[in-house]
Design an enzyme around this catalytic site. Sequence first.
Site, PDB file in Angstrom:
ATOM      1  CG  HIS A  29      -1.942   1.124   1.175  1.00 18.94           C
ATOM      2  ND1 HIS A  29      -3.155   0.975   0.533  1.00 18.94           N
ATOM      3  CD2 HIS A  29      -1.939   2.384   1.666  1.00 18.94           C
ATOM      4  CE1 HIS A  29      -3.852   2.102   0.649  1.00 18.94           C
ATOM      5  NE2 HIS A  29      -3.137   2.979   1.324  1.00 18.94           N
ATOM      6  CG  ASP A  31      -2.453   6.467   0.489  1.00 11.44           C
ATOM      7  OD1 ASP A  31      -3.406   6.082  -0.197  1.00 11.44           O
ATOM      8  OD2 ASP A  31      -2.323   6.178   1.697  1.00 11.44           O
ATOM      9  CD  GLU A 133      -6.482   3.807   1.709  1.00  9.52           C
ATOM     10  OE1 GLU A 133      -6.135   3.425   2.840  1.00  9.52           O
ATOM     11  OE2 GLU A 133      -5.872   4.679   1.059  1.00  9.52           O
ATOM     12  CG  HIS A 160      -9.773   5.898   4.464  1.00  9.92           C
ATOM     13  ND1 HIS A 160      -9.633   7.104   5.116  1.00  9.92           N
ATOM     14  CD2 HIS A 160      -8.517   5.431   4.264  1.00  9.92           C
ATOM     15  CE1 HIS A 160      -8.348   7.353   5.297  1.00  9.92           C
ATOM     16  NE2 HIS A 160      -7.646   6.362   4.797  1.00  9.92           N
ATOM     17  CG  HIS A 201      -8.611   2.071   6.641  1.00 13.60           C
ATOM     18  ND1 HIS A 201      -8.426   3.217   7.386  1.00 13.60           N
ATOM     19  CD2 HIS A 201      -7.606   2.053   5.733  1.00 13.60           C
ATOM     20  CE1 HIS A 201      -7.357   3.862   6.940  1.00 13.60           C
ATOM     21  NE2 HIS A 201      -6.833   3.179   5.942  1.00 13.60           N
ATOM     22  CG  HIS A 222      -2.638   0.207   4.856  1.00 13.13           C
ATOM     23  ND1 HIS A 222      -3.535  -0.313   3.963  1.00 13.13           N
ATOM     24  CD2 HIS A 222      -3.143   1.424   5.213  1.00 13.13           C
ATOM     25  CE1 HIS A 222      -4.527   0.540   3.779  1.00 13.13           C
ATOM     26  NE2 HIS A 222      -4.328   1.600   4.547  1.00 13.13           N
ATOM     27  CG  ASP A 326      -0.811   4.002   4.873  1.00 14.03           C
ATOM     28  OD1 ASP A 326      -1.079   4.547   3.788  1.00 14.03           O
ATOM     29  OD2 ASP A 326      -1.449   4.209   5.914  1.00 14.03           O
TER      30      ASP A 326
END
Length: 379
Positions: A29, A31, A133, A160, A201, A222, A326
């Site tokens: 993961h 972003d 995500e 999330h 999450h 993550h 992450d």
Amino acid sequence: MALASPPIADAAQAQALTLLEHVALIDGHNDMPYVLRLDAAAKGDVAAYDLGRVHAETDTDIPRMRAGRLAGQFFAAYVPPNQKNPAGFALAQIALMREVTARHADVFRPGLAADDVAAAKAEGKIALFMTIENGSAVDGELDALDAYYGLGVRLMTLCHNGTHDWCDSATDAPRHNGLSSFGKAVIGRMNRLGMVVDLAHVAPKAMHDVLDVTTAPVVWSHSNAFSLCDHPRNVPDDVLDRVAGNGGVVMATFVPDFISQASRDWHRPAKDQYGKTPDGLDYKAAEAEIVRKSGPRPKATLAEYCDHLDYLAQRIGHDHVGIGSDFFGGAVPEGLEDVSTFPNVIAELLRRGWSEANLAKLASGNMLRVMRAVEQAAG
């Protein structure tokens, strides 16, 4: 900016780099697409951002990905909670990632199946896997999953930081006692498509609900161990005890508040009961007040991160652990400052006595097994 250096230059670091010459390394993961979207100068323009140069202001770019020995990278089309047009936002981020792959075709190979990781490594490239995500991107339409799959999405994180129409979040008030009936239909469609279900999450009750209905292994792309750090984003033991039976993988993350109990406790005054920043809070002012009262924020460390890997390996077995950084342009642990530092994890675990066979499972073997099982269960 110079690339981050290993914390200790020793035989373990050299052995780690040698190991990663023939073992593929996957990060579950990152972003970067959202970081690129928010960049004040680029504003989502891939050419303007230029991933080919080192970005001193953040943690992910091509030079440091290569230094980190990555062979497979899962990039997220992150959809913010309460986004008014979640499907449109997800599609915009997918388009951005497709442009990254096309513009940097000498670096990235499109990741559509497990075999693409070995192919990318053989070519000296990185397999770029696209994920979503936040399952709010489905926007009430199961067929949206088919469209996302057709565009190349191979994993979806169910929610999330906010509970949405069909899945309770670990960091928000529950509305469905886990997963709604529509949420269970989402899992069924993902299983049939061959899309990996990601429980990072997700509220623990929803984790159990997914494990009850899925026909394929799942991942936590993550997340860390709740027993070592009590952030609600981490995985509790009663869920961990079901991971091996499912064949899934928990990919430990670098987020400091999910690694370090001291960092988590320091941040509590700026978080709500669910462990997230309340809407409307002046976060910088809140942090400044914490510093005034409690001193500087405690640092999470590489050693503490590897404590989570040790715990997970002991609790659920070496066949069920992976790495999911992450990286998102925010706070990072000492020794894990950017994407060039992945070999530091391997080196630290070598010092702790992990075998090369178990390190190969951690680096990619376990995630590749899950991906192949998901592919085989599709249809």
